[in-house]
Each structure stands twice: as structure tokens, then as C-alpha cells.
Design a protein around this motif. Structure first.
Motif, short mmCIF file in Angstrom:
data_model
loop_
_atom_site.label_atom_id
_atom_site.label_comp_id
_atom_site.label_asym_id
_atom_site.label_seq_id
_atom_site.Cartn_x
_atom_site.Cartn_y
_atom_site.Cartn_z
N GLU A 145 20.50 42.48 -39.25
CA GLU A 145 19.50 41.63 -39.66
C GLU A 145 19.29 41.13 -41.30
N GLU A 146 19.46 42.66 -41.68
CA GLU A 146 19.33 42.15 -43.50
C GLU A 146 20.12 40.93 -44.03
N LYS A 147 19.92 40.04 -44.80
CA LYS A 147 21.27 39.31 -46.10
C LYS A 147 21.19 39.62 -47.28
N GLY A 148 21.92 38.92 -47.61
CA GLY A 148 23.42 39.58 -48.93
C GLY A 148 23.71 40.45 -49.09
N SER A 149 24.29 41.58 -50.42
CA SER A 149 25.62 42.35 -50.39
C SER A 149 24.90 43.24 -49.94
N LEU A 150 25.27 44.21 -48.52
CA LEU A 150 24.86 45.38 -47.78
C LEU A 150 25.79 46.79 -48.82
N GLN A 151 25.43 47.24 -49.47
CA GLN A 151 26.51 48.30 -49.68
C GLN A 151 26.41 49.66 -48.53
N PHE A 152 27.45 50.09 -47.96
CA PHE A 152 27.53 51.06 -46.18
C PHE A 152 27.97 51.87 -47.92
N SER A 153 27.50 53.36 -46.87
CA SER A 153 27.76 54.86 -47.14
C SER A 153 27.76 55.57 -45.83
N PHE A 154 29.36 56.03 -45.34
CA PHE A 154 29.51 56.39 -43.92
C PHE A 154 29.70 57.98 -44.50
#
Length: 651
Positions: free
Chosen positions: A153-162
Motif C-alpha cells: 500500500e506504500e509508495k516510493g522506495s522502501l528499504q526492507f530489513s529482515f
């Protein structure tokens, strides 16, 4: 036909009138940006940015308006909208997300004019909670799972962390709202996986937690030693690495490791064999690797010394050339259950060459010389075990040579000076002793080449310089050596300076040469002389001569040379000694005195003659008494003239 032409002409004129209609003059007065419904909204709100402009113009046709919307001061416009003379334009952001937060402004461009609005900060609160999905929740050590973190649902560049528990195990950026990655597990446990994402320096909440059961991989290596884990040097030891037979057909590796050394990279189908030494004592590790999982088994091997490392000794310490010395090589311990002490054979080597050929008792005797200098080691050997001692450097010390005694600088009577005692060769430390008339004065121990032996001394006569000698010694077993007597030039300071004027001070006549002779009664040449005239700030003359006296000439003196003179003298003794002051007056030359006397006499004679003649004319012969008186006076004057007549020699 004529009517048609007239109609066309009218249409052409109308077209020209339309085309040449005057274009309006204008000025952009203001541009303002408004945010609706608010500058701070919740996620999902529909945002509207309104750019409002005020433009003044003269009427007539207006050019096209261009509205630009900017975000976060970027040069490139976020949105561009072109309108025909419209003073308000909206830019909509439906279903706003955190990505839409930022600093906005708008700009109106009309031909060559442009004006930007004020900035407005927009904040969209709230982030979607991410969702974590894995393809399986039970694996074995070394296996992997596919993990996907979603926030679509979010827009733009997302930085995911596991994360695995609290440890971050992977980080990746995405523009499409999700990231998929592979996570591998290397140890048996219950893994607790989660994820989150960052955008515009905001961090989302943590996703759901997914547990993954990681089962232990039951491959277990074992390490064994034959004949035992406790052996003696020279024994052959075999090391075996094994795993359970059920893994024989599996893909795995088996290695033998000792500390940092990989002894054998493949132990699956063979063993490791070695004739051991004491240095092989330590922990040995059998390492099995399967699916990137490492399992180990370790045991200690103890290797007892068959005999200890030999010790090399050289006695006595500090051997001088020509003296005997002994080199011995011995091992202090040995395994009595395997060998006797006599079974250990020794050899002594100098510079890698044996000096005890045919002898194995570990002893070497020699007389020290330059030929025995070198690097000594020794070997001890028994039952094919060879051990070497530490290296020792032997260099026979050199007896000190006859010392040399010399002065460091100049020697001046009654002043301290330095004496240097040295030997051209000899091993340090060297003890130097200064003696005077066979009596020791002082001692200095020189420990190295730059450690010089300097002594201080004073003499009051030139002959005393030879009273000094020095002694050097660097071995108690050898007699001390004495130098020759000290010999050096001795400087006697200048004293008893006198000034002599030739001719004498009472006999100086103008136009003659005068000599000012400066004499040093005591002093060692070369001597420097300076002449001075009292009342003058400058030196008349300076000379340095290899004698005790020197003269300064005043040529063809005149009355201006009259005055008081003195001189000073000095040599390397530095002290300046000054003479007494001598005064003389330059007298007039004899021939000048004679001329002056002659002229005076002539003038006096002329005066008398003139007086007599004058009186004779004045008195006549009328008065006899008067004449007689005049004659008497004249006779007196003549007598005075005769008395005044002198020769130049009388002056």
C-alpha cells in the motif's frame, strides 16, 4: 468578378486586424501555495495542493500560464500544468502515503517571467504494517527458506530489513512494495523471523513474527589416534577421521586440522600418518562440512621428548684473543624408557661447518683468535630425531693497544685544557687513567666508540706538559699499557708590553719619520699588535707577526701628529696586554729656526738704521750736547744687535 475581389480584400484586411491585435502587458504580483485539507494528515487522505497567483495586465490577449509543482527542492518539477490565463490550479494527491510527505512549493511561469510561492511542509502520518511470508517453517541445518516482506500500500522506495530475533540478516530496497530473499540456517534452533521497512527516515512497525524450526543435522565426525594419544618422539602415529556410515553416500567433506594448519583436506577415504616430534603436541580437529554446516570433533595428542633441545654454552665469558675457551653442547632431559644418556650424539658447528668431526661428546676446546670467531650451533641426535640448539655468536675480545695521548684544543699557561686518551683498537669497555709524574689523577671507563676519555688539566710552565701520560686496560689478565709523554705546543700569554718611540719623545722633529715600536716582553708568537692614539676611536695599525715586537711608522710627521700613543699585544692566549702611554711633541725643523732668526735680525738692523737716519735729520749740528747723547744711544743699540746675532746651531 469585381464583387468577389472586393470581398476577398475585406476578409484579408479583417485577418490583418485580428493578427495585429496588441498583446497585453503583464506582471506577476504574487504566487501562494495552499494545502487542503491540512498540512498534517493521516495515511489514505486525499490531499490537494492549490497554487494561487495574482497577475496584473493591460488587457488584450494574455500568453499561456505554466504552473510547476516541486517537492523537496528538487530541480525537476513533480507536476506541470499549462493553462490559458488561469490564476488558480490544483494538484491532487489521492490516498496519501508517507512517501508523499515533504516540502512543497509551486511556480508560475509566463513567458520570460516567473515567480515561486512560499514552501509548505506536508506530513502524512502512519505506515502500513508489513507482512512476512515464508515458504516453509521446518528445515534442517544448512537448508534455506524463501521469505517475502510486503507493504504494497506504500509508495516510493522502501528499504526492507529482515531480522532473525534481534539480529538483522538481510536488507534490500524496492520500488514495488515488497522484497523476496533466501535465508539459510546454520545451527539447530527455533528461528523467529520478522521484517520492517524504512521510508523518508521513518521506520514502520515490525511485521508478524514467523517461527522456523531448524533441526540439527546429525552428521558427527569422530577422531582417533593409534597407538595412543600419549607417545614419545620417534613413534609413528596414525590419525583417523570418520562419520556414521549412513552418510557415506552423501555429499560432505572431511578435513584434519591442527590450529591454523590444514593437515589433510580429504580424510573421507584415508588416514593421516606421521613420525612425531615434541612440536606435534597439541589439539587435532576432525571437521565435517555438509550443506555449509560444520561439525567437529577434537582430541589432544601429547608427544613426550625423547631428549630435550640441546643447550650450547661458551666459557669463559668475555674471552680475549690468545686465551683458551670451551664450547659445550648438552641435553638435560631424555626418555629413559627408550634411550640412555650415552645414546645421544652431539656435533658442534661453526658457521654451518662441523668443528668436532669424529667426536660426539659435545665438547670443543680452542684458543681464541679471529679464525675462531663466528656463529656457533650444535646438533643432538638419537633414533633419527635431530634437534638443534639456539645460535650463539662468538667473537674473541681484542686486547687494547698502547694508548695515544693528545690535547683536544690549544694549551695556554695557567688555563684549563682538555687531554684525550684513546687506543686505536681494543674491545670495550676500556679503562683509561690519566697520570702526572707517575701519580694517577683520574679514571674514565669508555663503554663504546663514542664514549671518549677526556681529562681536564692545568700547567704553569711549558715544561710541565710532558708530565702527563695515560694508561689503558681492558683485561684484568693483561698488564695496563702506558702512553708516551704528552707533547703539544704551549702558548704563553702576552705580558710586559712596552712602547718605544724612535727618535726619543724629546727629539721628534717635523718632516722626519717616527717609529712606534711595540714590544712584548713575554708571549708566544704569533703575536698581534695594535697601535692607538689617545682621544681617537680608531686603531692606527694592526699587525700579526712571528716575533715579540713590531713597529708602526709615522712618516714625515708634523705638529698634528703630536699626542699620546700606546699599543696592545695579544696571542692565542686571548688576553690583551696594554703598554704605558707615551707622549711626544713634534718640534720645528732647524733650518726653519735659522731663517726666522735671520729675518728677525735683518728687520732689527733695518729698524735701527732707519731710526738713526731719522734723528740725524731732525737734530742737525746746532746742539753739540744733543749730538753726543745721540751718539751714545747709537753705540748702545749696536751693542745690543751684536749680542742678538746667533747662528742656527745655537737653536
Amino acid at each position: 468578378m469585381r464583387a468577389t475581389r472586393t470581398c476577398l480584400l475585406l476578409l484579408f484586411l479583417l485577418f490583418l486586424f485580428t493578427c495585429t491585435e496588441a498583446q497585453s502587458e503583464f506582471i506577476i504580483k504574487s504566487v501562494k501555495l495552499f494545502v487542503h485539507p491540512a498540512k498534517e494528515v493521516e495515511r489514505g487522505t486525499n490531499l490537494t495542493l492549490t497554487c494561487n497567483a495574482q497577475v496584473s495586465h493591460t488587457g488584450g490577449r494574455l500568453p499561456q500560464y505554466t504552473y510547476n509543482f516541486y517537492k523537496n527542492f528538487e530541480r525537476k518539477a513533480l507536476h506541470i500544468q499549462k493553462m490559458d490565463a488561469v490564476e488558480q490550479v490544483n494538484f491532487s494527491i489521492p490516498n496519501a502515503r508517507a512517501f508523499d510527505s515533504g516540502i512543497y512549493r509551486c511556480e508560475l511561469v509566463i513567458e520570460q517571467q516567473n515567480l515561486k510561492s512560499q514552501t509548505e511542509s506536508v506530513k502524512v502520518k502512519g505506515l502500513q504494517v508489513p507482512e512476512l511470508i515464508v515458504d516453509k517453517q521446518r528445515v534442517s541445518e544448512g537448508e534455506s527458506v524463501s521469505a517475502t516482506c510486503r507493504a504494497e500500500e506504500e509508495k516510493g522506495s522502501l528499504q526492507f530489513s529482515f531480522k532473525d530475533g534481534t539480529n538483522e540478516v538481510h536488507r534490500e530496497s524496492s520500488e514495488i512494495g515488497h522484497v523476496q530473499t533466501i535465508l539459510t540456517f546454520h545451527s539447530a534452533r527455533i528461528a523467529r523471523l520478522s521484517c520492517l521497512y524504512l521510508i523518508n527516515q521513518l521506520e514502520s512497525n515490525i511485521s508478524n513474527v514467523v517461527t522456523v524450526e531448524v533441526q540439527e543435522l546429525d552428521i558427527r565426525p569422530t577422531i582417533t589416534f593409534q597407538p595412543s594419544t600419549e607417545v614419545i618422539e620417534g613413534d609413528t602415529v596414525q590419525i583417523f577421521c570418520r562419520v556414521d556410515s549412513k552418510f557415506q553416500n552423501s555429499t560432505f567433506s572431511l578435513k584434519l586440522i591442527k590450529g591454523k594448519d590444514l593437515l589433510k583436506p580429504d580424510m573421507k577415504n584415508s588416514n593421516y600418518s606421521k613420525v612425531v616430534q615434541a612440536t606435534d603436541t597439541g589439539e587435532y580437529e576432525c571437521s565435517a562440512t555438509m550443506n555449509s554446516v560444520i561439525k567437529t570433533d577434537a582430541q589432544n595428542l601429547t608427544v613426550k621428548e625423547l631428549f630435550s633441545k640441546p643447550i650450547l654454552t661458551i666459557t669463559p665469558v668475555g674471552v680475549f684473543e690468545g686465551q683458551p675457551f670451551t664450547v659445550t653442547c648438552k641435553s638435560s632431559d631424555f626418555a629413559s624408557e627408550r634411550i640412555s644418556r650415552d645414546q645421544v650424539k652431539y656435533s658442534i658447528l661453526m658457521n654451518g661447518q662441523s668443528v668436532t668431526l669424529g667426536a660426539f661428546n659435545g665438547e670443543y676446546n680452542a684458543t681464541a683468535s679471529t679464525q675462531t670467531n663466528g656463529n656457533y650451533t650444535c646438533n643432538a641426535q638419537a633414533n633419527n630425531i635431530l634437534k638443534q640448539s639456539q645460535l650463539q655468536i662468538f667473537k674473541a675480545k681484542m686486547l687494547v693497544s698502547k694508548p695515544i695521548i693528545e690535547v683536544v684544543d690549544k694549551v695556554v699557561l695557567d688555563r684549563p685544557f682538555k687531554i684525550h686518551c684513546r687506543s686505536e683498537y681494543g674491545s670495550f669497555p676500556i679503562n683509561y687513567t690519566l697520570i702526572r709524574n707517575q701519580k694517577p689523577l683520574n679514571q674514565i671507563l669508555s663503554r663504546h666508540e663514542t664514549d671518549h676519555a677526556f681529562f681536564s688539566a692545568v700547567i704553569s710552565t711549558k715544561e710541565e706538559i710532558q708530565d702527563y701520560k695515560c694508561i689503558s686496560q681492558n683485561s684484568q689478565n693483561s698488564p695496563p699499557l702506558m702512553s708516551d709523554a704528552l707533547s703539544a705546543p704551549v702558548i704563553v700569554p702576552v705580558k710586559k708590553v712596552s712602547l718605544v718611540v724612535l727618535p726619543g719623545p724629546d727629539q721628534v722633529i717635523e718632516a722626519t719619520d717616527v717609529y712606534l715600536i711595540c714590544n712584548a716582553g713575554i708571549g708566544t708568537p704569533p703575536i698581534s699588535f695594535n697601535w692607538y692614539r689617545l682621544g681617537s676611536n680608531r686603531t692606527l695599525m694592526s699587525k700579526t707577526v712571528q716575533a715579540n715586537n713590531s713597529a708602526h711608522q709615522l712618516p714625515k710627521v708634523s705638529s698634528k701628529d703630536s699626542g699620546t700613543y700606546y699599543c696592545e699585544a695579544y696571542n692565542n692566549g686571548i688576553e690583551h696586554s696594554q703598554s704605558d702611554k707615551v707622549t711626544f711633541t713634534v718640534r720645528m725643523a732647524h733650518w726653519k729656526i735659522g731663517i726666522i732668526a735671520t729675518v728677525c735680525l735683518l728687520l732689527l738692523t733695518l729698524s735701527v738704521v732707519f731710526l738713526l737716519k731719522y734723528r740725524s735729520k731732525r737734530g742737525g749740528v746746532a746742539h753739540f750736547g744733543s749730538r753726543k747723547k745721540n751718539l751714545t744711544n747709537g753705540a748702545q743699540i749696536i751693542s745690543l744687535l751684536e749680542q742678538a746675532t746667533v747662528t742656527p746651531a745655537q737653536f
